[in-house]
Motif scaffolding. Structure first.
Motif, PDB file in Angstrom:
ATOM      1  N   LEU A  16      37.817  37.346  52.502  1.00 48.63           N
ATOM      2  CA  LEU A  16      39.112  37.156  51.841  1.00 48.63           C
ATOM      3  C   LEU A  16      38.977  36.218  50.641  1.00 48.63           C
ATOM      4  CD1 LEU A  16      42.134  37.768  51.933  1.00 48.63           C
ATOM      5  CD2 LEU A  16      42.403  35.773  53.398  1.00 48.63           C
ATOM      6  N   ALA A  17      38.183  35.173  50.780  1.00 44.05           N
ATOM      7  CA  ALA A  17      37.968  34.246  49.668  1.00 44.05           C
ATOM      8  C   ALA A  17      37.221  34.932  48.522  1.00 44.05           C
ATOM      9  CB  ALA A  17      37.205  33.023  50.151  1.00 44.05           C
ATOM     10  N   ASP A  18      36.212  35.736  48.840  1.00 44.83           N
ATOM     11  CA  ASP A  18      35.496  36.497  47.805  1.00 44.83           C
ATOM     12  C   ASP A  18      36.457  37.415  47.053  1.00 44.83           C
ATOM     13  OD1 ASP A  18      33.016  35.398  48.277  1.00 44.83           O
ATOM     14  OD2 ASP A  18      32.344  37.032  49.575  1.00 44.83           O
ATOM     15  N   PHE A  19      37.311  38.107  47.809  1.00 47.08           N
ATOM     16  CA  PHE A  19      38.285  39.020  47.204  1.00 47.08           C
ATOM     17  C   PHE A  19      39.253  38.239  46.317  1.00 47.08           C
ATOM     18  CE2 PHE A  19      42.531  40.994  47.557  1.00 47.08           C
ATOM     19  CZ  PHE A  19      42.282  42.142  46.823  1.00 47.08           C
ATOM     20  N   HIS A  20      39.685  37.091  46.801  1.00 48.33           N
ATOM     21  CA  HIS A  20      40.641  36.282  46.046  1.00 48.33           C
ATOM     22  C   HIS A  20      40.045  35.808  44.721  1.00 48.33           C
ATOM     23  CE1 HIS A  20      43.848  33.463  45.225  1.00 48.33           C
ATOM     24  NE2 HIS A  20      42.955  32.494  45.094  1.00 48.33           N
ATOM     25  N   VAL A  21      38.837  35.317  44.748  1.00 45.52           N
ATOM     26  CA  VAL A  21      38.196  34.816  43.520  1.00 45.52           C
ATOM     27  C   VAL A  21      37.949  35.961  42.537  1.00 45.52           C
ATOM     28  CG1 VAL A  21      36.087  33.746  42.622  1.00 45.52           C
ATOM     29  CG2 VAL A  21      37.194  32.809  44.647  1.00 45.52           C
ATOM     30  N   ALA A  22      37.453  37.088  43.035  1.00 47.45           N
ATOM     31  CA  ALA A  22      37.183  38.231  42.153  1.00 47.45           C
ATOM     32  C   ALA A  22      38.481  38.783  41.563  1.00 47.45           C
ATOM     33  CB  ALA A  22      36.447  39.315  42.923  1.00 47.45           C
ATOM     34  N   THR A  23      39.530  38.850  42.370  1.00 52.81           N
ATOM     35  CA  THR A  23      40.811  39.351  41.888  1.00 52.81           C
ATOM     36  C   THR A  23      41.416  38.401  40.860  1.00 52.81           C
ATOM     37  OG1 THR A  23      41.182  40.445  43.997  1.00 52.81           O
ATOM     38  CG2 THR A  23      43.092  40.134  42.609  1.00 52.81           C
ATOM     39  N   ALA A  25      39.784  36.475  38.806  1.00 50.25           N
ATOM     40  CA  ALA A  25      39.045  36.670  37.552  1.00 50.25           C
ATOM     41  C   ALA A  25      39.474  37.955  36.850  1.00 50.25           C
ATOM     42  CB  ALA A  25      37.549  36.690  37.838  1.00 50.25           C
ATOM     43  N   LEU A  26      39.633  39.024  37.612  1.00 52.31           N
ATOM     44  CA  LEU A  26      40.044  40.306  37.036  1.00 52.31           C
ATOM     45  C   LEU A  26      41.436  40.208  36.424  1.00 52.31           C
ATOM     46  CD1 LEU A  26      39.455  43.429  36.773  1.00 52.31           C
ATOM     47  CD2 LEU A  26      40.829  43.641  38.837  1.00 52.31           C
ATOM     48  N   LEU A  27      42.371  39.618  37.145  1.00 46.96           N
ATOM     49  CA  LEU A  27      43.740  39.520  36.634  1.00 46.96           C
ATOM     50  C   LEU A  27      43.840  38.537  35.465  1.00 46.96           C
ATOM     51  CD1 LEU A  27      45.795  39.717  39.926  1.00 46.96           C
ATOM     52  CD2 LEU A  27      45.404  41.502  38.232  1.00 46.96           C
ATOM     53  N   ALA A  28      43.015  37.499  35.454  1.00 46.23           N
ATOM     54  CA  ALA A  28      42.999  36.582  34.305  1.00 46.23           C
ATOM     55  C   ALA A  28      42.505  37.314  33.058  1.00 46.23           C
ATOM     56  CB  ALA A  28      42.120  35.376  34.609  1.00 46.23           C
ATOM     57  N   ALA A  29      41.468  38.137  33.215  1.00 40.47           N
ATOM     58  CA  ALA A  29      40.974  38.922  32.082  1.00 40.47           C
ATOM     59  C   ALA A  29      42.043  39.912  31.606  1.00 40.47           C
ATOM     60  CB  ALA A  29      39.701  39.658  32.465  1.00 40.47           C
ATOM     61  N   ALA A  30      42.766  40.522  32.537  1.00 41.29           N
ATOM     62  CA  ALA A  30      43.826  41.460  32.171  1.00 41.29           C
ATOM     63  C   ALA A  30      44.966  40.733  31.455  1.00 41.29           C
ATOM     64  CB  ALA A  30      44.355  42.167  33.417  1.00 41.29           C
ATOM     65  N   LEU A  31      45.275  39.531  31.892  1.00 42.31           N
ATOM     66  CA  LEU A  31      46.333  38.757  31.247  1.00 42.31           C
ATOM     67  C   LEU A  31      45.949  38.383  29.817  1.00 42.31           C
ATOM     68  CD1 LEU A  31      49.086  37.351  31.698  1.00 42.31           C
ATOM     69  CD2 LEU A  31      47.805  35.321  32.355  1.00 42.31           C
ATOM     70  N   ILE A  32      44.712  37.991  29.624  1.00 44.59           N
ATOM     71  CA  ILE A  32      44.239  37.658  28.275  1.00 44.59           C
ATOM     72  C   ILE A  32      44.241  38.895  27.385  1.00 44.59           C
ATOM     73  CG2 ILE A  32      42.207  36.928  26.948  1.00 44.59           C
ATOM     74  CD1 ILE A  32      41.605  35.016  29.315  1.00 44.59           C
ATOM     75  N   ALA A  33      43.768  40.007  27.915  1.00 41.68           N
ATOM     76  CA  ALA A  33      43.746  41.255  27.133  1.00 41.68           C
ATOM     77  C   ALA A  33      45.154  41.712  26.789  1.00 41.68           C
ATOM     78  CB  ALA A  33      43.020  42.344  27.910  1.00 41.68           C
ATOM     79  N   THR A  34      46.085  41.564  27.710  1.00 47.62           N
ATOM     80  CA  THR A  34      47.467  41.960  27.457  1.00 47.62           C
ATOM     81  C   THR A  34      48.093  41.068  26.383  1.00 47.62           C
ATOM     82  OG1 THR A  34      47.667  42.673  29.747  1.00 47.62           O
ATOM     83  CG2 THR A  34      49.699  42.395  28.548  1.00 47.62           C
ATOM     84  N   GLY A  35      47.733  39.787  26.392  1.00 45.95           N
ATOM     85  CA  GLY A  35      48.264  38.886  25.376  1.00 45.95           C
ATOM     86  C   GLY A  35      47.747  39.193  23.983  1.00 45.95           C
ATOM     87  N   ILE A  46      46.212  48.606  30.258  1.00 48.17           N
ATOM     88  CA  ILE A  46      45.560  47.440  30.881  1.00 48.17           C
ATOM     89  C   ILE A  46      46.148  47.192  32.267  1.00 48.17           C
ATOM     90  CG2 ILE A  46      45.244  44.938  30.695  1.00 48.17           C
ATOM     91  CD1 ILE A  46      43.484  46.435  28.794  1.00 48.17           C
ATOM     92  N   ALA A  47      47.454  47.334  32.398  1.00 44.44           N
ATOM     93  CA  ALA A  47      48.102  47.116  33.695  1.00 44.44           C
ATOM     94  C   ALA A  47      47.611  48.117  34.734  1.00 44.44           C
ATOM     95  CB  ALA A  47      49.619  47.203  33.548  1.00 44.44           C
ATOM     96  N   TRP A  48      47.532  49.395  34.351  1.00 41.30           N
ATOM     97  CA  TRP A  48      47.042  50.413  35.282  1.00 41.30           C
ATOM     98  C   TRP A  48      45.572  50.174  35.629  1.00 41.30           C
ATOM     99  CZ3 TRP A  48      49.593  53.409  38.351  1.00 41.30           C
ATOM    100  CH2 TRP A  48      50.887  53.808  38.035  1.00 41.30           C
ATOM    101  N   ALA A  49      44.777  49.833  34.641  1.00 47.76           N
ATOM    102  CA  ALA A  49      43.348  49.592  34.883  1.00 47.76           C
ATOM    103  C   ALA A  49      43.149  48.389  35.799  1.00 47.76           C
ATOM    104  CB  ALA A  49      42.621  49.384  33.564  1.00 47.76           C
ATOM    105  N   SER A  50      43.939  47.348  35.612  1.00 48.27           N
ATOM    106  CA  SER A  50      43.796  46.180  36.487  1.00 48.27           C
ATOM    107  C   SER A  50      44.270  46.486  37.902  1.00 48.27           C
ATOM    108  CB  SER A  50      44.540  44.976  35.912  1.00 48.27           C
ATOM    109  OG  SER A  50      45.923  45.249  35.809  1.00 48.27           O
TER     110      SER A  50
END
Length: 103
Positions: A16-23, A25-35, A46-50
């Motif tokens: 669960l911790a591995d999933f949380h950290v990876a998710t 990172a993925l959502l932070a990258a999606a947020l930056i790309a969306t901005g 970007i939203a669908w891909a994330s």
């Protein structure tokens, strides 16, 4: 028996911790790309891909032995010792030896 339950709980929490950290990172990258994007269609892509990426991370997090970060344990090291070949003669030599063997 309590040690087995504790081991399974620890494994589940590490996954669960591995999933949380990876998710995260993925959502932070999606947020930056969306901005950085101005067009709504690109933001929607970007939203669908994330969303698909989070679903894939969930599936991969449940695969035994798969982990990105290896929280709480050392990364698995796969080592294979080179084993000497018992008979290193070329294949044509084996054919002659097999032909002369009694059947």
């Amino acid at each position: 028996m309590p040690s087995l339950s504790l081991a399974l709980t620890e494994t589940a929490l590490l996954k669960l911790a591995d999933f949380h950290v990876a998710t995260t990172a993925l959502l932070a990258a999606a947020l930056i790309a969306t901005g950085l994007l101005r067009q709504p269609a690109q933001r929607l892509a970007i939203a669908w891909a994330s969303t698909v990426g989070v679903a894939m991370l969930l599936v991969l997090a449940m695969v035994p032995g798969w982990s990105i970060i290896h929280l709480g344990r050392a990364a698995p090291v796969v080592t294979r010792a080179a084993e000497p070949i018992a008979d290193a003669s070329p294949p044509w030599a084996n054919r002659e030896r097999l032909a002369s063997a009694p059947t």
